[in-house]
Design an enzyme around this catalytic site. Structure first.
Site, PDB file in Angstrom:
ATOM      1  N   LYS A 212       0.837  -1.204   0.000  1.00 44.95           N
ATOM      2  CA  LYS A 212       0.000   0.000   0.000  1.00 44.95           C
ATOM      3  C   LYS A 212       0.872   1.254   0.000  1.00 44.95           C
ATOM      4  O   LYS A 212       0.677   2.167  -0.789  1.00 44.95           O
ATOM      5  CB  LYS A 212      -0.891  -0.024   1.235  1.00 44.95           C
ATOM      6  CG  LYS A 212      -1.677   1.215   1.477  1.00 44.95           C
ATOM      7  CD  LYS A 212      -2.581   1.010   2.674  1.00 44.95           C
ATOM      8  CE  LYS A 212      -2.652   2.265   3.511  1.00 44.95           C
ATOM      9  NZ  LYS A 212      -3.556   2.129   4.641  1.00 44.95           N
ATOM     10  N   GLU A 218      10.969  -4.799   3.530  1.00 40.03           N
ATOM     11  CA  GLU A 218      10.977  -6.235   3.220  1.00 40.03           C
ATOM     12  C   GLU A 218      10.454  -6.478   1.803  1.00 40.03           C
ATOM     13  O   GLU A 218      11.016  -7.257   1.034  1.00 40.03           O
ATOM     14  CB  GLU A 218      10.078  -6.995   4.206  1.00 40.03           C
ATOM     15  CG  GLU A 218      10.612  -7.079   5.615  1.00 40.03           C
ATOM     16  CD  GLU A 218      10.142  -5.924   6.494  1.00 40.03           C
ATOM     17  OE1 GLU A 218       9.854  -4.827   5.947  1.00 40.03           O
ATOM     18  OE2 GLU A 218      10.100  -6.109   7.716  1.00 40.03           O
ATOM     19  N   GLY A 269      -4.057  -1.795   5.855  1.00 42.39           N
ATOM     20  CA  GLY A 269      -3.486  -3.024   5.309  1.00 42.39           C
ATOM     21  C   GLY A 269      -4.189  -4.269   5.813  1.00 42.39           C
ATOM     22  O   GLY A 269      -4.548  -5.167   5.043  1.00 42.39           O
ATOM     23  N   ARG A 270      -4.431  -4.326   7.116  1.00 39.37           N
ATOM     24  CA  ARG A 270      -5.042  -5.531   7.697  1.00 39.37           C
ATOM     25  C   ARG A 270      -6.518  -5.670   7.334  1.00 39.37           C
ATOM     26  O   ARG A 270      -7.124  -6.707   7.580  1.00 39.37           O
ATOM     27  CB  ARG A 270      -4.839  -5.542   9.204  1.00 39.37           C
ATOM     28  CG  ARG A 270      -5.327  -4.294   9.922  1.00 39.37           C
ATOM     29  CD  ARG A 270      -4.774  -4.233  11.332  1.00 39.37           C
ATOM     30  NE  ARG A 270      -5.100  -2.991  12.025  1.00 39.37           N
ATOM     31  CZ  ARG A 270      -4.383  -1.860  11.926  1.00 39.37           C
ATOM     32  NH1 ARG A 270      -3.323  -1.821  11.156  1.00 39.37           N
ATOM     33  NH2 ARG A 270      -4.720  -0.792  12.628  1.00 39.37           N
ATOM     34  N   GLU A 356      -3.020  -5.610  15.933  1.00 44.29           N
ATOM     35  CA  GLU A 356      -2.524  -4.338  15.390  1.00 44.29           C
ATOM     36  C   GLU A 356      -3.614  -3.257  15.500  1.00 44.29           C
ATOM     37  O   GLU A 356      -3.307  -2.071  15.592  1.00 44.29           O
ATOM     38  CB  GLU A 356      -2.087  -4.507  13.924  1.00 44.29           C
ATOM     39  CG  GLU A 356      -1.063  -3.465  13.508  1.00 44.29           C
ATOM     40  CD  GLU A 356      -0.415  -3.722  12.153  1.00 44.29           C
ATOM     41  OE1 GLU A 356      -1.141  -3.811  11.145  1.00 44.29           O
ATOM     42  OE2 GLU A 356       0.823  -3.820  12.083  1.00 44.29           O
ATOM     43  N   HIS A 387      -3.675 -31.578  20.457  1.00 41.32           N
ATOM     44  CA  HIS A 387      -2.507 -32.411  20.772  1.00 41.32           C
ATOM     45  C   HIS A 387      -1.292 -31.546  21.026  1.00 41.32           C
ATOM     46  O   HIS A 387      -0.158 -32.034  21.004  1.00 41.32           O
ATOM     47  CB  HIS A 387      -2.261 -33.396  19.631  1.00 41.32           C
ATOM     48  CG  HIS A 387      -3.457 -34.248  19.381  1.00 41.32           C
ATOM     49  ND1 HIS A 387      -3.700 -35.426  20.068  1.00 41.32           N
ATOM     50  CD2 HIS A 387      -4.525 -34.056  18.573  1.00 41.32           C
ATOM     51  CE1 HIS A 387      -4.857 -35.932  19.666  1.00 41.32           C
ATOM     52  NE2 HIS A 387      -5.375 -35.123  18.759  1.00 41.32           N
ATOM     53  N   LYS A 502      11.361  -0.397  13.189  1.00 42.01           N
ATOM     54  CA  LYS A 502      11.806  -0.153  11.801  1.00 42.01           C
ATOM     55  C   LYS A 502      12.919   0.888  11.786  1.00 42.01           C
ATOM     56  O   LYS A 502      13.917   0.744  11.075  1.00 42.01           O
ATOM     57  CB  LYS A 502      10.642   0.367  10.949  1.00 42.01           C
ATOM     58  CG  LYS A 502       9.559  -0.646  10.657  1.00 42.01           C
ATOM     59  CD  LYS A 502       8.540  -0.019   9.713  1.00 42.01           C
ATOM     60  CE  LYS A 502       7.272  -0.843   9.643  1.00 42.01           C
ATOM     61  NZ  LYS A 502       6.219  -0.224   8.857  1.00 42.01           N
TER      62      LYS A 502
HETATM   63  O1  LIG Z   1       1.327  -2.730   2.324  1.00 47.20           O
HETATM   64  P1  LIG Z   1       2.516  -2.085   2.951  1.00 47.20           P
HETATM   65  O2  LIG Z   1       2.470  -0.581   2.882  1.00 47.20           O
HETATM   66  O3  LIG Z   1       3.790  -2.632   2.365  1.00 47.20           O
HETATM   67  O4  LIG Z   1       2.506  -2.430   4.489  1.00 47.20           O
HETATM   68  C1  LIG Z   1       2.659  -3.715   4.997  1.00 47.20           C
HETATM   69  C2  LIG Z   1       2.488  -3.774   6.490  1.00 47.20           C
HETATM   70  O5  LIG Z   1       3.555  -3.114   7.119  1.00 47.20           O
HETATM   71  C3  LIG Z   1       3.417  -2.280   8.231  1.00 47.20           C
HETATM   72  O6  LIG Z   1       4.530  -2.380   9.035  1.00 47.20           O
HETATM   73  C4  LIG Z   1       2.162  -2.363   9.047  1.00 47.20           C
HETATM   74  O7  LIG Z   1       2.387  -2.722  10.382  1.00 47.20           O
HETATM   75  C5  LIG Z   1       1.095  -3.239   8.468  1.00 47.20           C
HETATM   76  O8  LIG Z   1      -0.137  -2.760   8.908  1.00 47.20           O
HETATM   77  C6  LIG Z   1       1.136  -3.287   6.964  1.00 47.20           C
HETATM   78  O9  LIG Z   1       0.114  -4.123   6.502  1.00 47.20           O
END
Ligand SMILES: O=P(O)(O)OC[C@H]1O[C@H](O)[C@H](O)[C@@H](O)[C@@H]1O
Length: 526
Positions: A212, A218, A269-270, A356, A387, A502
């Site tokens: 987004k 990453e 995002g979530r 989150e 289990h 971060k």
């Molecule tokens: O979709 P992006 O901007 O790459 O974000 C990916 C993710 O990274 C962040 O650190 C947030 O904690 C998430 O809420 C998010 O979904």
């Protein structure tokens, strides 16, 4: 007029705290228990039902929860949210994920565009693109069909879409709608990308870069990893990659992609599984019609969330019971236990969705709250969990409320009768047994074998896990978490708590460290 008050300022919450706690083992015993199981059930969309017979509630507690819902203005706050108020105060944003699957209220115009129209347009663009890929009209550089889709993303750009893909993979194969296998690269651990790349035929793979923000370290690292692999295989990366991002992100205008599809800053995002974030990979894997059914299921559940009567609003009821368990009964965590192998990553998705969103210590005005907020969420599919960690759930010193999910029918339908029952019957027998085992006691002179009971659970029961019932299930949890955020008066739609780590990681990589960080950097050979 909406007022955003802290939970402990509400009269109805103080009244709730005074209600007598329910002796679960006693109310679940005998014929009374049987009646409870029949009556304490709320219909959900797509044939699902939310059963809360094994929760520590009775008519008195439910009446107090109903008052709490009213005083906290849960319905009004939801209305404000879907009508486009700036409910995400921390980031000064609207919260519009419901609009990816329907329109619950007024048209919302933001940044000069009608938002429902925008989301539908993106869905249409994705559908056309996916259909062309399936028809062999969009191909790799050699004019050959793509056979695999690989999503690159992390957090909300991975967990939801991955959980949804796994949930529907076998259903799609059984129902002849399976188009392409999907794989996912998320971790910056090089072994993740390397292993996925080793397992696919890169020449026939289409990669979906999902971010987004377009800035996640990453994801951008993994994009370069994949581009390198494509280059090494003598392939043109721009013929193999599409992007899903927000229009304002640095990726939006790049020529590096075959196509780009958009979400926006009004979808967290979530909460993005029903946007282009889930739409691209799920439409490529299963076809756009399947994705549309998933959206319809979510939209149908959203409509139920509008109901003011908590006994007809499964999300609101679940949220209220959760707050009662967390703040009045003092339970610290919740386990999500789907008795469905297809939902193997659903608990992982809910971990992000819930923790989150509601893992906050300050209210929406930035003031510290004097009560506990979001619980720790964890889980695994049953019966596997039985289990593994159920020992603690049955006899540990903490009481952990449980959220079961179960379906009457399997997805593939292949089964075997062993000792007079099918595997599906064994699976369902286990979930029924667990609910009663947790709720009811079994006395034993040997304390080690004694069960005290009184361990609460609820279950969502469905006919079968299908695209539509999965959509309803997802929307249930999204809306439950939203209502809980309203009750706790926190902003469920930002995530500042992920920033510090971060920033420090960047400092480590730039070798700008001192103190403990420097020594840890040395120990890890950075
Ligand atoms: O979709 P992006 O901007 O790459 O974000 C990916 C993710 O990274 C962040 O650190 C947030 O904690 C998430 O809420 C998010 O979904």
């Amino acid at each position: 007029m909406i007022t955003w008050n802290n939970l402990d300022k509400l009269t109805s919450y103080q009244e709730l705290k005074k209600t007598e706690s329910v002796d679960l083992a006693a109310v679940m015993a005998g014929e009374n228990g049987a009646e409870r199981v029949k009556n304490y059930s709320v219909p959900m969309a797509e044939g699902l039902a939310y059963n809360y017979a094994a929760k520590k509630v009775d008519d008195t507690v439910l009446a107090a929860l109903e008052k709490l819902a009213e005083e906290a203005q849960l319905t009004e706050k939801f209305e404000a949210l879907y009508n486009g108020e700036v409910v995400n105060t921390g980031e000064k944003r609207l919260v519009l994920h419901h609009m990816t699957r329907g329109q619950l209220g007024d048209a919302v115009v933001a940044d000069g565009v009608d938002k429902r129209t925008f989301y539908v347009e993106q869905q249409k663009k994705i559908a056309e693109f996916a259909n062309k890929v399936h028809a062999g009209e969009i191909t790799n550089g050699a004019g050959e069909k793509f056979t695999t889709v690989v999503q690159i993303g992390i957090g909300g750009s991975d967990l939801g879409p991955r959980a949804m893909y796994l949930a529907l993979e076998n259903w799609a194969k059984k129902n002849d709608t399976f188009k392409m296998e999907a794989k996912f690269i998320s971790n910056v651990d090089p072994d993740d990308a390397a292993a996925v790349l080793n397992s696919v035929d890169v020449a026939h793979s289409i990669f979906v870069l999902v971010s987004k923000s377009g800035t996640t370290l990453e994801t951008l690292t993994n994009e370069s990893f994949v581009k390198d692999a494509l280059k090494n295989a003598g392939l043109d990366a721009s013929k193999h990659m599409i992007a899903v991002t927000s229009e304002t992100s640095p990726l939006a205008k790049s020529d590096d992609y075959l196509a780009a599809f958009f979400m926006d800053d009004y979808i967290g995002g979530r909460f993005s599984s029903t946007s282009a974030v889930g739409g691209a990979v799920l439409s490529l894997a299963f076809g756009p019609e399947v994705f549309a059914q998933f959206l319809d299921g979510a939209a149908a559940e959203d409509k139920l969330s509008l109901n003011k009567n908590i006994k007809e609003n499964p999300e609101m009821l679940d949220a209220l019971i959760g707050v009662y368990e967390r703040n009045v009964l003092g339970y610290p965590s919740t386990a999500v236990l789907p008795y469905s192998q297809a939902l193997s990553r659903f608990p992982a998705h809910l971990q992000q969705l819930d923790m989150e969103s509601n893992g906050k210590s300050v209210n929406r005005f930035g003031e510290p709250v004097d009560y506990v907020t979001g619980p720790v969420i964890f889980g695994e599919p049953g019966t596997n969990g039985q289990h593994s960690f159920y020992q603690l759930l049955h006899q540990g010193t903490d009481i952990v409320p449980l959220q079961f999910v179960g379906f009457k029918n399997s997805q593939i339908g292949t089964d075997v009768v062993i000792q007079d029952s099918t595997s599906q019957q064994k699976l369902c027998a286990n979930v029924a047994a667990q609910i009663v085992a947790f709720a009811c006691c079994k006395e034993d002179e040997n304390r080690n074998k004694n069960f005290e009971g009184g361990r609460p659970s609820s279950i969502i029961i469905g006919e079968q896990l299908t695209p539509a019932s999965l959509g309803a299930l997802l929307a249930h949890f999204e809306n439950k978490i939203m209502f809980q955020g309203f009750l706790w008066n926190v902003n469920s739609f930002d995530q500042e708590g992920v920033q510090l780590g971060k920033v420090l990681a960047k400092r480590v990589l730039a070798h700008e460290t001192d103190g403990a960080l420097r020594v840890f950097s040395d120990l890890l050979n950075i």
